[in-house]
Design an enzyme around this catalytic site. Structure first.
Site, PDB file in Angstrom:
ATOM      1  CE  LYS A  91      -2.861   2.099   3.437  1.00 49.80           C
ATOM      2  NZ  LYS A  91      -3.151   3.436   2.967  1.00 49.80           N
ATOM      3  N   GLY A 152      -7.491   9.515   9.501  1.00 56.92           N
ATOM      4  CA  GLY A 152      -7.773   9.703  10.890  1.00 56.92           C
ATOM      5  C   GLY A 152      -8.932  10.563  11.040  1.00 56.92           C
ATOM      6  CB  ALA A 179      -7.806   7.297   4.397  1.00 52.47           C
ATOM      7  N   GLY A 180     -10.446   7.986   6.276  1.00 52.20           N
ATOM      8  CA  GLY A 180     -11.235   9.273   6.567  1.00 52.20           C
ATOM      9  C   GLY A 180     -12.622   8.576   6.956  1.00 52.20           C
ATOM     10  CG  ASN A 201      -5.973   1.605  11.462  1.00 54.86           C
ATOM     11  OD1 ASN A 201      -4.868   1.544  11.434  1.00 54.86           O
ATOM     12  ND2 ASN A 201      -6.278   1.450  12.704  1.00 54.86           N
ATOM     13  CB  THR A 202      -8.750   6.279  12.662  1.00 55.14           C
ATOM     14  OG1 THR A 202      -7.409   6.495  12.141  1.00 55.14           O
ATOM     15  CG2 THR A 202      -8.797   7.155  14.249  1.00 55.14           C
TER      16      THR A 202
HETATM   17  C1  LIG Z   1      -3.406   2.357   8.476  1.00 59.17           C
HETATM   18  C2  LIG Z   1      -3.414   3.013   7.142  1.00 59.17           C
HETATM   19  O1  LIG Z   1      -3.418   2.423   6.253  1.00 59.17           O
HETATM   20  C3  LIG Z   1      -4.196   4.184   7.273  1.00 59.17           C
HETATM   21  O2  LIG Z   1      -3.159   5.071   6.922  1.00 59.17           O
HETATM   22  C4  LIG Z   1      -5.247   4.142   6.445  1.00 59.17           C
HETATM   23  O3  LIG Z   1      -5.190   5.225   5.386  1.00 59.17           O
HETATM   24  C5  LIG Z   1      -6.710   4.191   7.145  1.00 59.17           C
HETATM   25  O4  LIG Z   1      -7.102   5.656   7.213  1.00 59.17           O
HETATM   26  P1  LIG Z   1      -8.039   5.761   8.496  1.00 59.17           P
HETATM   27  O5  LIG Z   1      -7.413   5.669   9.490  1.00 59.17           O
HETATM   28  O6  LIG Z   1      -8.520   7.166   8.298  1.00 59.17           O
HETATM   29  O7  LIG Z   1      -9.389   4.786   8.420  1.00 59.17           O
END
Ligand SMILES: CC(=O)[C@@H](O)[C@H](O)COP(=O)(O)O
Length: 252
Positions: A91, A152, A179-180, A201-202
């Site tokens: 990635k 995040g 992300a986001g 993730n976050t």
């Molecule tokens: C762990 C990872 O790869 C993050 O950089 C990903 O882009 C997820 O983003 P969020 O934490 O906003 O879900």
């Protein structure tokens, strides 16, 4: 289908920021994830135990170059990841802006070209920019991963029109929102739009109950995909009675 690998889960999960390794392991299982992304930077002291945990999950590892701000740093990190994790999947993040963590799409295309030529299966963390998407495909990427919002931030899909345009522009290309995302409803919306998968993730790691939230996201992804396949009704500006008037008795 990502780089020739058939997956049944459309939820890719990040492995950072969990309250404990045990909760991470439970969250992966609750999410039903088959692919987890791992930052090379976690491979510091104690990294062996972490590696054992992710190995035990049975998931496919997607190492990432999180925190890399230049082509050189990203390419070097990708090579280290390939050696360490024994996979050519990467990635690819080339961060261009410190506050928003916006991808540097120019550096991203350059790094993707170098890595794809070197046998990597590149998963580029990009924006919804169509030209950047075209260049990434030309560089050898078989998947595009546009951001929903800054990493995040939990803001969800900040540019719906742009993301819709991207889906329309690349009909045959696997597209993953990366992300986001902050709420399961946002993941469902991405899937309803026709995105193939989401990576997050976050929102799970920082939930009050990460395991329950992982399950909630899994259900949302499934529901959104089912809705997309079912064919959503087009929105209308004006009302249309859902009960037909034809055949009603005329009073008076
Ligand atoms: C762990 C990872 O790869 C993050 O950089 C990903 O882009 C997820 O983003 P969020 O934490 O906003 O879900």
């Amino acid at each position: 289908m990502l780089y020739g690998t058939a997956l049944s889960s459309r939820l890719l999960l990040g492995t950072a920021q969990y309250p404990s390794p045990a909760i991470l392991a439970e969250a992966i299982s609750a999410a039903g994830a088959e692919v987890i992304t791992v930052s090379l930077r976690r491979e510091g002291p104690g990294g062996g135990a972490f590696r054992e945990l992710i190995r035990a999950s049975g998931c496919r590892i997607l190492p990432n170059t999180a925190g890399c701000h230049s082509v050189k740093e990203s390419v070097t990190t990708a090579h280290m990841a390939r050696e360490l994790f024994g996979t050519n999947w990467i990635k690819l993040e080339v961060i261009g802006h410190a506050d928003t963590l916006q991808p540097d799409v120019f550096g991203l295309v350059e790094a993707a070209r170098i890595l794809a030529a070197d046998g990597f299966a590149v998963f580029p963390y990009t924006t919804e920019d169509l030209i950047a998407g075209e260049r990434l495909l030309a560089a050898g990427c078989e998947v595009l991963m546009p951001w929903g919002a800054p990493i995040g931030s939990g803001q969800g899909l900040r540019n719906r029109e742009g993301l819709r345009a991207m889906r329309a522009a690349f009909p045959g290309v696997p597209l993953v929102i990366d992300a986001g995302l902050g709420a399961p409803s946002q993941a469902a919306e991405a899937m309803e739009m026709g995105y193939d998968a989401v990576l997050l993730n976050t929102a799970v790691a920082k939930a009050a109950d990460p395991v329950a939230m992982a399950r909630a996201f899994a259900l949302a992804v499934e529901a959104g995909r089912a809705a997309h396949l079912a064919g959503l009704m087009p929105p209308r500006d004006m009302a249309r009675p859902s009960t037909p008037v034809f055949g009603m008795a005329e009073l008076a």
